[in-house]
Design a protein around this motif. Structure first.
Motif, PDB file in Angstrom:
ATOM      1  N   GLY A 150      15.017 -77.202   2.304  1.00  0.00           N
ATOM      2  CA  GLY A 150      15.567 -76.577   1.104  1.00  0.00           C
ATOM      3  C   GLY A 150      16.902 -75.905   1.365  1.00  0.00           C
ATOM      4  O   GLY A 150      17.829 -76.002   0.571  1.00  0.00           O
ATOM      5  N   THR A 153      20.283 -78.016   1.647  1.00  0.00           N
ATOM      6  CA  THR A 153      21.007 -78.367   0.415  1.00  0.00           C
ATOM      7  C   THR A 153      22.122 -77.352   0.144  1.00  0.00           C
ATOM      8  O   THR A 153      23.170 -77.708  -0.381  1.00  0.00           O
ATOM      9  N   GLY A 166      22.160 -82.187  -0.766  1.00  0.00           N
ATOM     10  CA  GLY A 166      22.706 -81.139  -1.624  1.00  0.00           C
ATOM     11  C   GLY A 166      24.143 -81.428  -2.029  1.00  0.00           C
ATOM     12  O   GLY A 166      24.619 -80.938  -3.059  1.00  0.00           O
ATOM     13  N   ALA A 185      18.984 -84.111  -6.102  1.00  0.00           N
ATOM     14  CA  ALA A 185      17.832 -83.229  -6.300  1.00  0.00           C
ATOM     15  C   ALA A 185      16.504 -83.934  -6.027  1.00  0.00           C
ATOM     16  O   ALA A 185      15.669 -83.428  -5.264  1.00  0.00           O
ATOM     17  N   LEU A 186      16.312 -85.115  -6.625  1.00  0.00           N
ATOM     18  CA  LEU A 186      15.009 -85.768  -6.490  1.00  0.00           C
ATOM     19  C   LEU A 186      14.724 -86.206  -5.046  1.00  0.00           C
ATOM     20  O   LEU A 186      13.647 -85.903  -4.517  1.00  0.00           O
ATOM     21  N   SER A 188      15.850 -84.900  -2.347  1.00  0.00           N
ATOM     22  CA  SER A 188      15.641 -83.720  -1.488  1.00  0.00           C
ATOM     23  C   SER A 188      14.240 -83.155  -1.687  1.00  0.00           C
ATOM     24  O   SER A 188      13.600 -82.687  -0.742  1.00  0.00           O
ATOM     25  N   ILE A 189      13.739 -83.220  -2.927  1.00  0.00           N
ATOM     26  CA  ILE A 189      12.365 -82.772  -3.182  1.00  0.00           C
ATOM     27  C   ILE A 189      11.372 -83.720  -2.498  1.00  0.00           C
ATOM     28  O   ILE A 189      10.424 -83.285  -1.827  1.00  0.00           O
ATOM     29  N   ALA A 192      11.251 -83.094   1.197  1.00  0.00           N
ATOM     30  CA  ALA A 192      10.466 -81.905   1.539  1.00  0.00           C
ATOM     31  C   ALA A 192       8.969 -82.208   1.460  1.00  0.00           C
ATOM     32  O   ALA A 192       8.200 -81.846   2.348  1.00  0.00           O
TER      33      ALA A 192
END
Lengths: 219, 245
Positions: A150, A153, A166, A185-186, A188-189, A192
């Motif tokens: 997180g 980013t 990011g 965004a997607l 990176s989610i 994680a």
């Protein structure tokens, strides 16, 4: 609303930024683990060290990441050091706490048995205490890695050269281009969540007894 | 030395202490949006957490959701919210609203998890004693479980509040105000005094939040239950994650 042509033309860029994201994360967690390991062993051996180490790491953890990145730019410039120092810093509180808690969890009977077998203090640490602490250490690595993903980013605020996925969020925002923001965004989610699941499997592998017990309870 | 003089010069400049772009107003913006989002997160997460802890139902789902929420990169949540919030309000939707959404989303997991684990960990004997005395379920929750679990519940609120203060600074990247403005503008203008002034203000607010709620936590803890400072305090977030959770 989604510009598919842009996505198709940027597959390579997204793959590159995903790799960068993982690299910046691994570097931060790796260095953080090395420092935490030394600090935790020292704190477990010399108890008086634990309160100051824990308090300092806790205060550093409290300071918002954007503030640390901003402060370091004036000192270490737009370099990878500026990106990594905060990442390392934030892992300390999680990792030190979990390593010490893992060592604390080893029962006195086990320690006494190890002594009785003629282990020196060092042998006991490496052959008995640390192996038994592995589940909590892995649990700490899981938390630290997911939170670092997180934070990576946000390293994009230092320079376009960083940020991993990011980068697309910030660039997409500045260009008012939602597709690019989602392209950052997607993934990176997903990254994680994927790493979190990977650690869950690793946790199961290092604690087979917990899994067996759960199966027993379910039966 | 250069950084120190630049920071002192920026902080002591009277222009910094007045008007819409001054420190007092930026601090107020930061505190107001943080308070609003904490209030919304509490309204959602606290009743749910207390109910789950008391009944024991839905704990697995809540743990899964909380873990999911904890994994979300805050910048990604803001980014996903923007195209949606812009439809709700063309002006605020591009600035304050997405940040507010992210603050609420990220504040829910720690409040929820600490509320239900705190309640669930209350000694069963105490609850049986309450039942034996003829207390109703609601009275047991309010009169026994909540007071005993209060330090743990407050621990969750504390990590949520600190998280909220940090996420609010990110709002400045997306054109919103608050103290993060000084960081973003300071970097853009290569103004070290402004950057470090902002760092002190943002860091100070976060640490003050942590200590204020930490003090409440200490007051809420029964004097009989002293803690050992030389060992990791398991109830204070970030909790050492227990394998399998």
């Amino acid at each position: 609303m989604i510009d598919w042509a842009w996505l198709a033309g940027h597959v390579d860029a997204i793959a590159y930024r995903t790799g960068q994201h993982l690299y910046l994360t691994a570097l931060g967690v790796g260095i953080g683990f090395a420092i935490s390991f030394v600090l935790a062993l020292a704190a477990a051996r010399y108890r008086i060290l634990y309160p100051p180490i824990s308090a300092l790491a806790g205060i550093l953890y409290t300071i918002p990441s954007l503030a640390i990145f901003a402060a370091l730019i004036s000192i270490t410039g737009f370099t990878v050091v500026t990106a990594e120092v905060p990442l390392v810093m934030y892992t300390l509180v999680i990792l030190v706490r979990n390593i010490v808690a893992g060592l604390d969890g080893v029962s006195d009977d086990v320690l006494e048995a190890a002594n009785g077998m003629g282990h020196t203090r060092r042998q006991r640490l490496w052959r008995v205490e640390l192996p038994l602490a592995v589940p909590l250490i892995v649990a700490g690595l899981r938390l630290a890695t997911v939170s670092t993903i997180g934070l990576v980013t946000i390293t994009g605020t230092i320079s376009d050269a960083f940020g991993g996925l990011g980068y697309f969020i910030l660039d997409g925002y500045h260009r008012t281009f939602p597709t690019e923001m989602y392209a950052g965004a997607l993934p990176s989610i997903l990254l994680a969540l994927a790493v979190d699941l990977l650690f869950v499997r690793l946790q199961r592998r290092v604690t087979p007894w917990a899994h067996a017990r759960a199966l027993e309870a379910a039966a | 030395v250069n950084l120190v003089t630049a920071t002192v010069a920026w902080l002591t400049n009277p222009a910094q202490w007045a008007g819409q772009f001054g420190i007092p107003n930026r601090l107020l913006e930061h505190v107001v949006i943080a308070t609003i989002s904490l209030a919304i997160a509490l309204l959602i997460a606290l009743p749910a957490g207390l109910a789950i802890g008391h009944t024991g139902r839905g704990a697995a789902i809540a743990a899964g959701l909380a873990n999911l929420g904890r994994s979300l990169p805050s910048l990604a949540v803001i980014a996903i919210a923007i195209p949606i919030t812009v439809h709700v309000d063309p002006v605020l939707g591009g600035t304050a609203l997405p940040t507010l959404v992210a603050m609420v989303v990220l504040a829910i997991p720690p409040i929820l998890v600490n509320a239900y684990t705190g309640i669930a960990e209350v000694d069963r004997d105490l609850i049986e004693a309450g039942r034996g005395m003829g207390m109703r379920e609601r009275q047991i929750l309010a009169g026994i479980e909540l007071p005993v679990a209060l330090p743990v519940v407050l621990g969750g609120i504390r990590s949520a509040a600190v998280q909220i203060v940090a996420t609010a600074t990110l709002g400045a990247i997306f054109g919103w105000g608050g103290l993060g403005r000084f960081l973003v503008d300071g970097i853009a203008q290569r103004d070290d005094g402004q950057v470090f002034g902002g760092v002190l203000l943002v860091g100070g607010l976060a640490i003050a939040t942590e200590f204020a709620i930490g003090l409440l936590q200490r007051l809420a803890r029964s004097p009989g239950l002293a803690e050992d400072a030389t060992r990791p305090a398991v109830e204070i977030a970030p909790r050492p994650a227990i394998p399998g959770m």
